[in-house]
Enzyme design. Structure first.
Site, mmCIF file in Angstrom:
data_model
loop_
_atom_site.group_PDB
_atom_site.id
_atom_site.type_symbol
_atom_site.label_atom_id
_atom_site.label_comp_id
_atom_site.label_asym_id
_atom_site.label_seq_id
_atom_site.Cartn_x
_atom_site.Cartn_y
_atom_site.Cartn_z
ATOM 1 N N CYS A 2 0.839 -1.179 0.000
ATOM 2 C CA CYS A 2 0.000 0.000 0.000
ATOM 3 C C CYS A 2 0.885 1.243 0.000
ATOM 4 O O CYS A 2 1.922 1.280 0.655
ATOM 5 C CB CYS A 2 -0.942 0.117 1.190
ATOM 6 S SG CYS A 2 -2.081 -1.243 1.341
ATOM 7 N N ARG A 27 4.129 -0.372 -4.744
ATOM 8 C CA ARG A 27 3.841 -0.851 -3.388
ATOM 9 C C ARG A 27 2.532 -1.645 -3.316
ATOM 10 O O ARG A 27 2.275 -2.324 -2.315
ATOM 11 C CB ARG A 27 3.747 0.334 -2.417
ATOM 12 C CG ARG A 27 5.011 1.143 -2.308
ATOM 13 C CD ARG A 27 4.803 2.319 -1.393
ATOM 14 N NE ARG A 27 4.522 1.887 -0.042
ATOM 15 C CZ ARG A 27 5.438 1.655 0.879
ATOM 16 N NH1 ARG A 27 6.706 1.831 0.601
ATOM 17 N NH2 ARG A 27 5.095 1.268 2.080
ATOM 18 N N TRP A 75 -2.617 -2.825 -1.669
ATOM 19 C CA TRP A 75 -2.210 -4.235 -1.783
ATOM 20 C C TRP A 75 -3.027 -4.948 -0.726
ATOM 21 O O TRP A 75 -2.793 -4.780 0.477
ATOM 22 C CB TRP A 75 -0.715 -4.372 -1.523
ATOM 23 C CG TRP A 75 -0.183 -5.750 -1.727
ATOM 24 C CD1 TRP A 75 0.143 -6.328 -2.914
ATOM 25 C CD2 TRP A 75 0.109 -6.726 -0.723
ATOM 26 N NE1 TRP A 75 0.611 -7.606 -2.708
ATOM 27 C CE2 TRP A 75 0.598 -7.875 -1.372
ATOM 28 C CE3 TRP A 75 -0.002 -6.746 0.671
ATOM 29 C CZ2 TRP A 75 0.981 -9.022 -0.688
ATOM 30 C CZ3 TRP A 75 0.379 -7.887 1.355
ATOM 31 C CH2 TRP A 75 0.865 -9.011 0.666
ATOM 32 N N ASN A 100 -1.734 2.660 5.600
ATOM 33 C CA ASN A 100 -0.812 1.603 5.159
ATOM 34 C C ASN A 100 -0.422 0.837 6.415
ATOM 35 O O ASN A 100 0.005 1.441 7.397
ATOM 36 C CB ASN A 100 0.422 2.241 4.509
ATOM 37 C CG ASN A 100 1.524 1.229 4.249
ATOM 38 O OD1 ASN A 100 1.248 0.046 4.049
ATOM 39 N ND2 ASN A 100 2.756 1.691 4.262
ATOM 40 N N GLY A 101 -0.583 -0.481 6.392
ATOM 41 C CA GLY A 101 -0.224 -1.277 7.566
ATOM 42 C C GLY A 101 -1.342 -2.244 7.926
ATOM 43 O O GLY A 101 -2.233 -2.499 7.107
ATOM 44 N N GLU A 483 18.524 -17.284 -5.946
ATOM 45 C CA GLU A 483 18.046 -15.984 -6.403
ATOM 46 C C GLU A 483 17.528 -16.094 -7.845
ATOM 47 O O GLU A 483 16.510 -15.493 -8.195
ATOM 48 C CB GLU A 483 19.183 -14.956 -6.274
ATOM 49 C CG GLU A 483 18.896 -13.571 -6.815
ATOM 50 C CD GLU A 483 17.703 -12.875 -6.198
ATOM 51 O OE1 GLU A 483 17.147 -13.356 -5.185
ATOM 52 O OE2 GLU A 483 17.274 -11.856 -6.760
ATOM 53 N N LYS A 487 13.715 -15.167 -9.002
ATOM 54 C CA LYS A 487 13.403 -14.213 -10.086
ATOM 55 C C LYS A 487 12.469 -14.848 -11.094
ATOM 56 O O LYS A 487 11.497 -14.252 -11.519
ATOM 57 C CB LYS A 487 14.666 -13.756 -10.823
ATOM 58 C CG LYS A 487 15.585 -12.804 -10.123
ATOM 59 C CD LYS A 487 15.059 -11.401 -9.959
ATOM 60 C CE LYS A 487 14.310 -11.263 -8.654
ATOM 61 N NZ LYS A 487 15.050 -10.862 -7.509
ATOM 62 N N GLU A 490 8.891 -15.329 -9.616
ATOM 63 C CA GLU A 490 8.082 -14.159 -9.293
ATOM 64 C C GLU A 490 7.632 -13.369 -10.519
ATOM 65 O O GLU A 490 6.561 -12.773 -10.486
ATOM 66 C CB GLU A 490 8.733 -13.264 -8.235
ATOM 67 C CG GLU A 490 9.964 -12.551 -8.651
ATOM 68 C CD GLU A 490 10.597 -11.764 -7.502
ATOM 69 O OE1 GLU A 490 9.880 -11.284 -6.624
ATOM 70 O OE2 GLU A 490 11.829 -11.627 -7.509
ATOM 71 N N HIS A 506 19.847 -36.835 -3.964
ATOM 72 C CA HIS A 506 19.120 -37.177 -2.742
ATOM 73 C C HIS A 506 17.626 -36.934 -2.886
ATOM 74 O O HIS A 506 16.913 -36.904 -1.882
ATOM 75 C CB HIS A 506 19.692 -36.392 -1.557
ATOM 76 C CG HIS A 506 21.130 -36.689 -1.308
ATOM 77 N ND1 HIS A 506 21.564 -37.906 -0.835
ATOM 78 C CD2 HIS A 506 22.248 -35.947 -1.520
ATOM 79 C CE1 HIS A 506 22.891 -37.895 -0.741
ATOM 80 N NE2 HIS A 506 23.318 -36.722 -1.159
ATOM 81 N N LYS A 605 6.344 -4.158 -3.530
ATOM 82 C CA LYS A 605 7.775 -3.884 -3.412
ATOM 83 C C LYS A 605 8.247 -3.851 -1.970
ATOM 84 O O LYS A 605 9.264 -4.391 -1.621
ATOM 85 C CB LYS A 605 8.063 -2.540 -4.079
ATOM 86 C CG LYS A 605 9.531 -2.147 -4.082
ATOM 87 C CD LYS A 605 10.290 -2.950 -5.087
ATOM 88 C CE LYS A 605 11.771 -2.695 -5.062
ATOM 89 N NZ LYS A 605 12.497 -3.822 -5.657
HETATM 90 C C1 F6R Z 1 12.269 -10.316 -4.683
HETATM 91 C C2 F6R Z 1 12.154 -9.233 -3.727
HETATM 92 C C3 F6R Z 1 11.760 -9.571 -2.327
HETATM 93 C C4 F6R Z 1 12.495 -8.661 -1.341
HETATM 94 C C5 F6R Z 1 11.992 -8.913 0.086
HETATM 95 C C6 F6R Z 1 12.765 -8.106 1.109
HETATM 96 O O1 F6R Z 1 12.667 -9.857 -5.936
HETATM 97 O O2 F6R Z 1 12.359 -8.104 -4.043
HETATM 98 O O3 F6R Z 1 11.992 -10.914 -2.051
HETATM 99 O O4 F6R Z 1 13.866 -8.919 -1.423
HETATM 100 O O5 F6R Z 1 10.633 -8.581 0.157
HETATM 101 O O6 F6R Z 1 12.681 -6.748 0.859
HETATM 102 P P1 F6R Z 1 13.719 -5.739 1.469
HETATM 103 O O7 F6R Z 1 15.050 -6.024 0.870
HETATM 104 O O8 F6R Z 1 13.200 -4.387 1.113
HETATM 105 O O9 F6R Z 1 13.740 -5.977 2.956
#
Ligand code: F6R
Length: 610
Positions: A2, A27, A75, A100-101, A483, A487, A490, A506, A605
């Site tokens: 949000c 967000r 969100w 927000n929250g 990672e 990627k 997501e 295994h 985000k």
């Molecule tokens: C994946 C991604 C998330 C963030 C996670 C932590 O691409 O961006 O997995 O890495 O939500 O966010 P931060 O780094 O802001 O604490």
């Protein structure tokens, strides 16, 4: 999670709010809304399901007009994305709020307010807040006092902005556990979840502290802390240029951010390393003394930042010989943990506002440790403010929801930190110089990898019809594989898992057949030969291999083995460089699949709720 934005000005605020929402859309983007006051009539409100552009279209058809307003992009947490659940929420037709929250005790408050005769029109936790403020307003007659009293009843996390048609000259805002920044203008002032939202109108910002309550008018900002004392919060200037938040010539923010990596990795090194050594003072004046005492490092983070921590563990234990544990924040915070006094508690977070990471830090503080170090990308964020030492990554604003440049700059900062710690623990000047020299080569090597984009894009065509993928790596390349898998899942919605290649036999080997692409990061390092045996295990089961390797690794393209040849890199810096082709691969698969690359479904985000 949000985004909120607000403005009080002499000019009409609708355009400012709409642009702010567009910039906050990363967000949350399942619905958006706006409330505007003109000082004459009741609150004018518009709310639409979907992205900010749906709201923009609705407002274009029937404009709102006024000099005070609040807006929100959502969100969903409580209640599906719908017009009724979209913010701003109102009590009657004169009081409006954006939030927000998460309000944890909303059920209890909802029952109480229903008994008082308030009618609820949404499933959100936010609606209890607006009715609670209205209830207090009826008794106290002043918006500021009503908000101040109402927040004493709230448990959870919130950043709130509140307006009332009977007091059209100001808004009341507060924060507890969710970010809120005040944008300082000339004869006008603003608020938002994030500075980016306000860059078109100001570059001067004040960060509210936890528990702060503020009265924002055109020509004044008055802030009281949790105890009710009038306080000054410093005004700081935004460090990055406004166009850092624009997409420019790129089709997506994610692609732009991938291509920015050579520059931002270099920027993260600047002032922190010479030709041959790291400058520990660059980590903070007290860093030298503090690192001397550290006997254990506990890393806490979420998602991509957690993967950066996983890589750092290899560096910290290898170079410094200091034991290092890494855990995801959402697990750490809910278990009994033992923290030794000489532990350095290292939190990694792009946003510095991730609720789980902050909660883990606050809890660990109670248990006691030597010091808290933050690796973070957002100056003034909660994490930065609550840590003893800070290494800011210089990634600049990261807008794409999938983290790219934040990750590689986190790795850069973590390697610098590992070297500083290692020097205190007997790392030789020769080894330090060897690694620092290798680090200086990384921006150029990343550029070389970016030049392979065409080849990688072509390779991505082989993934479009796939439903699953396996990523393999060994040693410090295992977190790189994790990672890569994150990627891919997501942004392309292809199910992907990462395994340390030695684990294949295994269990996961049972999954390998011609429908299961296996992506492997295979630099020529001490694990290369072992990794190649693992690749043979895959081939023997008819699996299709996609290998990212350097020439020295000597992996030959054959039927069912596709090889992308990467530059030769130092074993220590290889995780930074080998991350980049996996980002490009995911990006191009997602583009071919036609998904929303910058705003993948169900994600946001900055995860400022649990
Ligand atoms: C994946 C991604 C998330 C963030 C996670 C932590 O691409 O961006 O997995 O890495 O939500 O966010 P931060 O780094 O802001 O604490």
């Amino acid at each position: 999670m949000c985004g909120i934005v607000g403005a009080v000005s002499e000019r009409d605020v609708q355009g400012i709010l709409l642009e702010g929402l567009r910039r906050l859309e990363y967000r949350g983007y399942d619905s958006a809304g706006m409330a505007v006051l003109d000082g004459k009539s009741a609150v004018q409100r518009a709310r639409e399901v979907g992205k900010v552009e749906s709201l923009a279209a609705a407002i274009e058809a029937s404009p709102l007009s006024g000099h005070l307003g609040i807006a929100h992009t959502r969100w969903a947490t409580h209640g599906e994305p719908s017009q009724l659940n979209a913010h701003p929420h109102m009590s009657g037709d004169r009081l409006a709020i954006v939030h927000n929250g998460i309000i944890e005790n909303y059920q209890e408050l909802r029952e109480e307010l229903k008994a008082d005769g308030f009618e609820f029109t949404s499933q959100t936790d936010t609606e209890v807040v607006v009715h609670l403020i209205e209830k207090n307003y009826r008794e106290l007659g002043k918006l500021y006092d009503a908000v101040k009293t109402a927040v004493t009843r709230l448990r959870g996390a919130y950043a709130l902005a509140v307006v009332h048609a009977d007091e059209p000259e100001h808004m009341v805002v507060c924060r507890e556990g969710s970010p809120l920044v005040i944008g300082v203008g000339i004869g006008e002032n603003f608020i938002a979840s994030d500075q980016l939202a306000l860059l078109p109108v100001t570059d001067r910002f004040m960060f509210l502290e936890e528990g702060d309550l503020a009265d924002i008018r055109r020509d004044s900002i008055e802030i009281h802390d949790r105890e009710g004392a009038l306080v000054d919060r410093a005004v700081s200037r935004f460090e990055h240029s406004a166009d850092a938040a624009e997409k420019g010539e790129y089709r997506h923010y994610m692609l732009k951010e991938i291509h920015e990596q050579p520059r931002v990795i270099k920027a993260t090194m600047e002032g922190r390393v010479t030709d041959s050594r790291v400058l520990e003072q660059a980590l903070g004046i007290e860093a030298g003394e503090l690192l001397q005492d550290v006997r254990h490092v506990q890393i806490i983070a979420c998602g991509t930042s957690y993967h950066a921590g996983m890589v750092a563990r290899y560096w910290i234990e290898d170079l410094a010989g200091v034991p290092c544990s890494v855990e995801v924040a959402s697990e750490f915070r809910y278990r009994k943990h033992v923290i030794q006094k000489d532990t350095l508690f290292l939190c990694i977070s792009q946003s510095g506002e991730t609720a789980d990471t902050l909660a883990a830090l606050r809890q660990a503080k109670k248990a006691g440790f030597r010091a808290a170090l933050a690796i973070c990308n957002v100056p003034g964020s909660s994490l930065v403010r609550e840590s003893d030492l800070v290494i800011m990554t210089q990634a600049g604003p990261e807008i794409g929801v999938a983290s790219t440049k934040a990750f590689t700059t986190q790795l850069t900062a973590l390697l610098i930190f590992s070297l500083a710690l290692a020097r205190k623990n007997g790392l030789s000047a020769e080894r330090e110089a060897d690694i620092v020299k290798a680090l200086h080569l990384v921006p150029g090597q990343v550029s070389d990898v970016l030049a392979l984009e065409g080849e990688i894009a072509e390779m991505s065509e082989r993934f479009v019809e796939k439903n699953h993928a396996l990523f393999l790596g060994r040693g410090s390349q295992f977190p790189v594989a994790m990672e890569g898998a994150l990627k891919l899942k997501e942004i392309s919605y292809i199910h992907a898992e990462a395994y340390p290649a030695g684990e294949l036999k295994h269990g996961p080997l049972a999954l390998v057949d011609s429908e299961m692409p296996v992506i492997t990061v295979a630099p020529n390092n001490s694990m290369a030969e072992k990794l190649k045996s693992n690749l043979e295990e895959v081939r023997a089961r008819g699996g299709e291999l996609f290998v990212f390797a350097d020439r020295a690794a000597n992996v030959k393209p054959e039927e069912n083995i596709h090889v992308v040849q990467l530059p030769e890199v130092h074993e220590i810096t290889a995780p930074i460089v080998y991350t980049v082709p996996l980002q490009l691969l995911s990006y191009h698969v997602a583009v071919l699949k036609g998904t929303d690359v910058d705003q993948p479904r169900n994600l946001a985000k900055s995860v400022t709720v649990e």
